[in-house]
Structures are given as structure tokens and as C-alpha cells.
Design a protein around this motif. Structure first.
Motif, mmCIF file in Angstrom:
data_model
loop_
_atom_site.group_PDB
_atom_site.id
_atom_site.type_symbol
_atom_site.label_atom_id
_atom_site.label_comp_id
_atom_site.label_asym_id
_atom_site.label_seq_id
_atom_site.Cartn_x
_atom_site.Cartn_y
_atom_site.Cartn_z
ATOM 1 N N ALA A 6 -0.540 35.518 40.945
ATOM 2 C CA ALA A 6 -1.535 35.444 39.870
ATOM 3 C C ALA A 6 -2.805 34.715 40.285
ATOM 4 N N HIS A 7 -2.728 33.850 41.293
ATOM 5 C CA HIS A 7 -3.903 33.066 41.679
ATOM 6 C C HIS A 7 -4.519 33.547 42.999
ATOM 7 N N GLU A 8 -4.104 34.717 43.470
ATOM 8 C CA GLU A 8 -4.674 35.253 44.700
ATOM 9 C C GLU A 8 -6.052 35.864 44.435
ATOM 10 N N ARG A 471 -17.286 29.611 61.879
ATOM 11 C CA ARG A 471 -16.053 30.391 61.798
ATOM 12 C C ARG A 471 -16.122 31.184 60.508
ATOM 13 N N ILE A 472 -15.667 32.417 60.585
ATOM 14 C CA ILE A 472 -15.890 33.317 59.458
ATOM 15 C C ILE A 472 -14.600 33.551 58.687
ATOM 16 N N ALA A 473 -14.688 33.531 57.368
ATOM 17 C CA ALA A 473 -13.560 33.875 56.507
ATOM 18 C C ALA A 473 -13.542 35.379 56.306
ATOM 19 N N ARG A 474 -12.368 35.950 56.275
ATOM 20 C CA ARG A 474 -12.221 37.407 56.186
ATOM 21 C C ARG A 474 -12.764 37.959 54.864
ATOM 22 N N ALA A 483 -8.594 32.632 51.685
ATOM 23 C CA ALA A 483 -7.983 31.661 52.594
ATOM 24 C C ALA A 483 -7.750 32.225 53.994
ATOM 25 N N ASN A 484 -7.952 33.523 54.181
ATOM 26 C CA ASN A 484 -7.571 34.145 55.450
ATOM 27 C C ASN A 484 -8.706 34.107 56.462
#
Length: 695
Positions: A6-8, A471-474, A483-484
Motif C-alpha cells: 500500500a505504501h509503494e 547517483r541516480i534513482a531509478r 527507493a531503487n
């Protein structure tokens, strides 16, 4: 009660947040829970616009009895392949090795140590076509786990060892030369479909990266066959049902060889790559059709995929609510239905038309004309008598003004239909591709609004996706970063987009950001000894295998995209480490290009740039908005020399290394063209510059 999804931020995971299945996101905690309970992990991988993912979710994951069996005997983990391409790649490799095929939804059973032991894709709710039901699979795996654990552990260990021992045949550390690129062209010629355009049979995918190679090869060598394959394929696609004849933009692929019936989802990466490809085709040929399709596709991306934050959403679904006309509703009884829809979701409902629907919107005369123009028949080209709109080749001459009016009315009527769902997730890599396409399309066709949209997306990536170390977040969604961690294609495609922004806007900050991203490629994704590239960083989460794939799929592989970004940055700056890394990365293209050119098209396009130089074009003028400077800058951008890099600025500017020691000529703007450490005499004449870039 909602599960742990639910929090994704992933729309795909959120689609499953209310399932009775006790889903976990991919996390160490999920595997710890499996270890604690002594049960296997059920890994389910898909994405939000995947038709069969929706089908399996409805049939199985929303079914209470099936969910009870999953919850009792497994820890169930749901993964969005677009958020975690590394997880997807590792287990898809296992599925393909074990079954000979793959696809989504992907269903894999793992030990609590994440080692796979049983594989599949879609499983039906009841046995059919030789497939067991999903409940039978669950029961069989549970039984094997309980009664034959030693055998399961042995299988899982062997599969994991086999995957770990699969070493990539890398080739050498030199870029392809004339011979390999000529062999690649010959291979494409053999697989080309001269009647229909494109390569291979059904299903037929838009070969956007191969088209870029063909255009670059033609620009470098003058090979007319290469240009003809690119031009004819682009025309057939643009006239086919794979292209949205009303709203612009391309569907994922055609289920037939003739580009008639698409798989209707629209992906950002396809449209970004094809928008840029058609813009480059126009640049090479002046084709009016290529110009129209490039602009319509760019407008589609901005209109339908742009998010409130300025990025671009990932996809539009293939499915939407079935459309029922008022006449049909009166005949069938409309109780319980909302206006325009039946409540039943079907593929393509938003896009297809029947003759009756045309008459309802247009009246008899215009409907008859529209049916001829778009190839709408009583029999239909799709399901239940509906037709996918096309532009069939006809001798008839149509009144352009009347057709435009018909299209406007049809588009307005379609806009009142229940729309397909949108995956609002912003994927860094695909936004990088969109930035490059929109920046160039805006510059070519004097559409500053498109360039501004590209800049806004670049700003969002810098502001939200990059941290202090670049650095890059997806992904992000709704202005919240996911978070990935970014994978290789994120660093490479965003760098590609930033290099295009630098060339178009004359703002050197985009070159600086591209440098930061390519530095990460050198230090965190490259094998120091071989020069081979990995899809995940050296400090990324450890999976059972570090994924590594140089072949292009729906978008350029991280490997080939990185080679292009490294080469472009090196041309801008003269950086030897970046140039060397690009050439070493292209070694795999030297090995694969002559053998499987369809699957390494972007790598071949980058190799064309390396063989051509690439050209380095510096335009200096007293001011960026000076008309003579603008004319030279535009001519430089319109040069078709493969992978050419462009810098524009004022004398003495430190925005771009290429501008150093480049004075005005007789007090006026000038263009300098260099390649392979040799420079032409500067020119103040756009025609001479154009000629220099054609040679």
C-alpha cells in the motif's frame, strides 16, 4: 485489509495492494520471513500495462481461495520489472534457460536464499492448452517442498551455479570496423521484409534502434539500400495500425506482419525512440511524412504522458472499458452501466472503430469518407467487427481540409470514451530517451515548447533523481523518489539526453551532468580488466548473479547506451578514458553485429559514430540569439554525420571545452568542424558547413 504494497510508489504494485494475497515487496525482510517460516518464496514479476498480468491478477490473485493457498504455503513477493530490471533480468534468464521461453507475468519459486527451482509465466485458473492451473502449481510446489526438500535444494543449487558460470562471450576490446558494419548491413538485408517493411515475422516490433543504424550507415557511406530499408519501414509503420492515426504515438508492437493490429499499450521508450528516429529520417530525406509523425509523436508524449512534475509517465494501458454507443445501449438495455462504457475492460477499446460508430459521430457522408480513408470495414480488422485505423495506400486523392475536420471530430468523440490507465511512474532511463527526442525535435522544427518540455524533464531528474554524488534513482512518482538504485541504462540514457540538451540549448551545465553520470559508468559499472559492462553497480544489492546483457531489447541495452554516452562525452571533452571505455565496450558489438544485427542496433549505430569520428562542431558567435549564429547552430544540428556533437557559445566561454580558442572570424560567427584530431578551416557560411557535414 491492504497488504504491504500500500505504501509503494510503483503503480503496478499499488494495483495489487488490495489483493487478499499477503504480498511483500522485494526486500531482505521477505526472505527472512520465508526462512523463519520454513517456506519457499513465490516471486511474481510484471508491469502495469501488461495485459496478461492483469488477467492473472483478476483470475488468481483476487481469488480468496487461491490467495489462502499462497498465504499458507509461501511468502509471496511482487516485483515491478520496470522498477527492478536487475531482479527481472536475473530470474528471466533462469526461466528462459529452463523453459526455452519467457515473458510476463513471470512466476518463479525460490528458496529463502533466493535460489530458483521452479519456473513459469502465466498460469490459468483451470487447466487448459496443456498448462496446469495455478492452484495445481501451488499444490505441486508445496508438496515437493514438504516431501522432497533435498531434491528441491539440489535443483536450486545447480540452477544457481549454472547461472553464475554463464560467462558472456565478449569478443575483443576494439570497436567494429568497416567490414563488421558491412556484414551487419548484409545480415539485416537478409532478414528484411521488402513487402511490408521491418524485419522478421509476427509479432513485429518497431525496429527503432536498427533504423538509427541504417540512417547513420547511409550518412557515412551513401549506401542507398540502408536508407531505403529505414524509409520504407518508417512509412509502413506510420500508415499501419501500430501508429495512432488520430492522436499520434506508437503501440508496443504489431501482432501481425503487416503492422495492422497492435498490442495497444503505448510505452514511453518506444515513442521516444521512434520520435527521434522519424526526426532523423526527416533530417536525412526531408520526408513530409517523417516530419508529421515526429511532431505528432512528440505532441502525444507531452499531451498524454507528461506528469505534473514535468517528467514523463511510463506507459498507457492496452486495456480500457468497452465502448457502447447510445444505439447499442438502447438495444441491449443500459441499466447499471455508466455513460459510454460496459464496465468490462477489453484490449484496444479506446482506439478501434466500427462503421456504425463513425456514422454516429460524423453522419453518413463523412463516415463513408472516413471509412475509406482509414480502412474501416464492416468485417473489421480487429475483434467483433471493429477496425484499427490505418492509412491504406490508395490512388484516391482526399480533401485535406475535410479530412482534418473529420479527424478533429473523431478525436473529440474518442476523448469522451473511458481512457486507458496510465502508469505515472517516472523511469530515469526512459525520460533520458524522451529528453533527447524532444530536444532535437523541438530544435529541428522550430518548436521551442518541445525543447522546453525536455528541459523541464531534465530539471526534474537533476532535482529529484540525482543525489549529492550524482547517483541516480531509478524511479519517482508524484514528486517522491523511489527507493531503487539506478541501473546502467539509467546512467547511460540520462547522459544521452543531457548531451542532446547541451547541444540544443547551448547550456554547458548539461554537459557537466552528463560527465558526472559517465564517470559513474567508468567507476561503478565497468570491469577494469576486460572493459565489459554490468547492468548493476559494483555496490548494488547482490543478487544470485550480477546481470549483464549487451543486446538491445525494447530499448537500447545499458551496455550499448553507455558506449554511446561515453563516446559523445569524449568527443565533447577530449577525455581519453571515456573514449577508450567506449571503444572497449563496442568490442561486443564487433562480435555480435555481423551475427545478430537486429538485436544490437544501437551498438551498431554507436559504432558508426566511432568510425566517423565522431565529428566535433563548435559554433561561436557574439550572442546565442544572433541570427547568423542561430543559422550556423541550426545547420550544425541538422548535420546527419553519425553521432556528431555540437557546442554553441560566445568566444572565450568556458561552458564547453570545444569552444576553447575558437575566435570569431572577421568579427562574425563561425563554425569549426574537427574529427580524429584534425580540423577544417572555420566557416561563416551555413551552406559550406552543411557540405562539410555531408562529406
Amino acid at each position: 485489509m491492504p497488504n504491504r504494497l500500500a505504501h509503494e510508489t510503483s503503480p503496478y504494485l499499488l494495483q495489487h495492494a488490495d489483493n487478499p494475497v499477503d504480498w511483500w515487496p522485494w526486500s531482505p525482510e521477505a526472505f527472512e520471513e520465508a526462512r523463519r517460516r520454513g517456506v519457499p518464496v513465490l516471486l511474481s514479476v510484471g508491469y502495469s500495462s501488461c495485459h496478461w498480468c492483469h488477467v492473472m491478477a483478476h483470475e488468481s490473485f483476487e481469488d480468496q481461495d487461491t490467495a489462502d493457498a499462497m498465504n499458507q504455503h509461501f511468502v509471496s513477493v511482487k516485483v515491478d520489472r520496470e522498477e527492478r530490471p536487475d531482479v527481472d533480468a536475473v530470474y528471466m534468464e533462469a526461466v528462459q534457460a529452463a523453459t526455452g521461453h519467457g515473458g510476463w507475468p513471470m512466476t518463479v519459486f525460490l528458496t529463502p536464499d533466493a535460489e530458483p527451482f521452479y519456473f513459469g509465466t502465466y498460469f490459468p485458473p483451470a487447466p487448459r492448452h496443456g498448462m496446469p492451473s495455478f492452484r495445481q502449481v501451488l499444490q505441486g510446489v508445496h508438496q515437493a517442498w514438504d516431501e522432497r526438500r533435498g531434491e528441491v535444494d539440489e535443483v536450486a543449487g545447480k540452477i544457481t551455479r549454472d547461472l553464475a558460470e554463464r560467462e558472456l562471450s565478449y569478443g575483443d576490446d576494439q570497436a567494429p570496423g568497416e567490414q563488421e558494419l558491412a556484414q551487419a548491413l548484409l545480415g539485416l538485408t537478409r532478414e528484411y521484409d521488402p513487402q511490408r517493411g521491418g524485419f522478421g515475422g509476427a509479432p513485429k516490433f518497431p525496429p527503432s534502434m536498427v533504423i538509427e543504424f541504417l540512417l547513420r550507415h547511409h550518412a557515412r557511406t551513401g549506401a542507398e539500400g540502408a536508407l531505403q530499408m529505414a524509409r520504407d519501414t518508417c512509412e509502413r509503420m506510420a500508415r499501419g495500425g501500430i501508429y495512432d492515426q488520430l492522436g499520434g504515438g506508437f503501440a508496443r508492437y504489431s501482432v501481425d506482419r503487416d503492422w495492422v493490429v497492435p498490442h495497444f499499450e503505448k510505452m514511453l521508450y518506444d515513442n521516444a525512440l521512434l520520435c527521434r528516429g522519424y526526426a532523423h529520417l526527416w533530417r536525412s530525406t526531408g520526408s513530409e511524412l517523417a516530419r508529421r509523425v515526429a511532431l505528432e509523436t512528440a505532441d502525444f508524449m507531452v499531451r498524454e504522458l507528461r506528469t505534473p512534475e514535468g517528467g514523463f509517465a511510463s506507459a498507457l494501458d492496452a486495456d480500457s472499458e468497452e465502448v457502447v454507443s447510445p444505439g447499442e445501449r438502447d438495444q441491449q438495455g443500459g441499466a447499471g452501466r455508466r455513460e459510454g462504457g460496459t464496465g468490462r475492460h477489453v484490449e484496444g477499446a479506446y482506439y478501434v472503430w466500427t462503421p456504425a460508430q463513425l456514422r454516429e459521430v460524423l453522419g453518413d457522408d463523412d463516415a463513408e469518407l472516413a471509412a475509406r480513408y482509414f480502412g474501416v470495414t464492416e468485417e473489421g480488422t480487429f475483434e467483433e467487427g471493429a477496425s484499427v485505423l490505418q492509412l491504406p495506400q490508395r490512388d484516391e486523392v482526399f480533401d485535406a481540409g475535410r479530412i482534418d475536420g473529420i479527424k478533429e471530430r473523431m478525436l473529440a468523440a474518442r476523448g469522451a470514451r473511458p481512457a486507458p490507465g496510465r502508469d505515472d511512474k517516472v523511469v530515469a532511463a526512459w525520460n533520458g530517451l524522451a529528453i533527447a527526442a524532444l530536444a532535437e525535435t523541438g530544435a529541428y522544427f522550430d518548436r521551442p515548447d518541445l525543447t522546453e518540455a525536455a528541459v523541464a524533464a531534465g530539471d526534474l531528474l537533476v532535482r529529484l533523481h540525482l543525489d549529492e554524488q550524482a547517483r541516480i534513482a531509478r524511479t519517482s512518482k508524484g514528486g517522491h523518489v523511489g527507493a531503487n538504485a539506478g541501473v546502467l541504462e539509467d546512467y547511460a540514457d540520462v547522459a544521452e539526453g543531457f548531451l542532446a540538451l547541451a547541444a540544443v540549448t547551448g547550456e554547458g551545465v548539461w554537459l557537466e551532468f552528463a560527465g558526472l553520470l559517465t564517470d559513474h559508468i567508468l567507476t561503478r559499472f565497468t570491469d577494469d580488466e576486460s572493459g565489459a559492462l554490468y547492468d548493476t553497480a559494483s555496490d548494488a544489492e547482490r543478487l544470485i548473479r550480477r546481470p549483464q546483457d549487451p543486446t538491445d531489447n525494447a530499448a537500447p541495452s545499458g551496455w550499448t547506451a553507455a558506449a554511446g554516452a561515453l563516446l559523445g562525452y569524449a568527443a565533447h571533452t577530449g577525455s581519453e578514458p571515456h573514449r577508450t571505455a567506449a571503444e572497449r565496450a563496442l568490442g561486443v558489438v564487433k562480435a555480435l553485429g555481423p551475427r545478430v544485427p537486429r538485436f544490437v542496433g544501437w551498438g551498431l549505430a554507436v559504432a558508426e559514430a566511432a568510425l566517423d569520428g565522431p565529428r566535433e562542431i563548435a559554433v561561436v558567435g557574439p550572442a546565442l540569439d544572433d541570427p547568423a549564429t542561430t543559422a550556423l547552430h541550426r545547420t550544425a544540428l541538422l548535420g546527419a554525420a553519425p553521432g556528431a556533437v555540437v557546442a554553441v557559445g560566445t568566444p572565450g566561454s568556458d561552458e564547453f571545452p570545444l569552444l576553447a580558442d575558437r575566435p570569431l572570424v572577421d568579427g562574425g560567427p563561425a563554425a569549426y568542424v574537427c574529427r580524429n584530431f584534425t580540423c577544417d578551416a572555420p566557416t561563416t557560411d551555413p551552406d559550406r558547413l552543411r557540405t562539410a557535414l555531408e562529406g
